[in-house]
Design a protein around this motif. Structure first.
Motif: not given
Length: 166
Positions: A1-2, A4-8, A109, A142
């Protein structure tokens, strides 16, 4: 899991209010600007970052800086970490950097730190950056629990925290 969000989508040009400067992701091509900025402020930067990052080394060469900036450029492209150069509008001088990194230590985070060159330390530009960075992180990134290294926690206290698990 990254981390940061995938769509960032990371910001690519960020004006710093109260100054004529802006932040943009650093590139290998910035070595000619970065090297004199770093080495011209090396002793103070070592006092800040040396114990944690062993940077910048007393004998860091131009080529070592170029390789480091290439690494940063690749990490930015992969959304692994971010290094923003503080530049004038014409990009003829680099005045500092802002680092936005995944947490190395527990309790946050995202870990954020920054510096300005010696000539700007303690002055209006540094104060503007000090005020702006937390606002920018809150507005455009985020993170729920960002940590400002050397600001809301000392580097020594940060180093004493347990390492974050990947």
């Amino acid at each position: 899991m990254s981390w940061l969000p995938d769509d960032f989508v990371h910001p690519v040009s960020v004006p710093v209010p109260g100054t004529s400067l802006r932040l943009r992701p650093i590139r290998e091509a910035d070595t000619a600007l970065d090297y004199p900025a770093v080495m011209g402020s090396r002793e103070r930067l070592w006092e800040i970052f040396g114990p944690a990052w062993a940077w910048p080394g007393e004998t860091m060469t131009y080529e070592e800086d170029r390789i480091d900036l290439l690494r940063h450029e690749k990490e930015i492209a992969a959304h692994q970490s971010f290094n923003y150069a503080l530049l004038d509008q014409e990009e003829t001088a680099l005045f500092g950097c802002v680092y936005i990194d995944p947490p190395e230590r527990t309790g946050s985070d995202g870990e954020i730190s920054w510096w300005v060159v010696d000539d700007l330390a303690g002055g209006e530009v540094e104060r503007a950056l000090d005020a702006f960075v937390p606002q920018w992180i809150a507005a455009d990134w985020p993170f729920q629990r960002p940590r400002y290294l050397g600001r809301d926690i000392t580097w020594q206290d940060w180093l004493a925290l347990p390492r974050a698990t990947p």
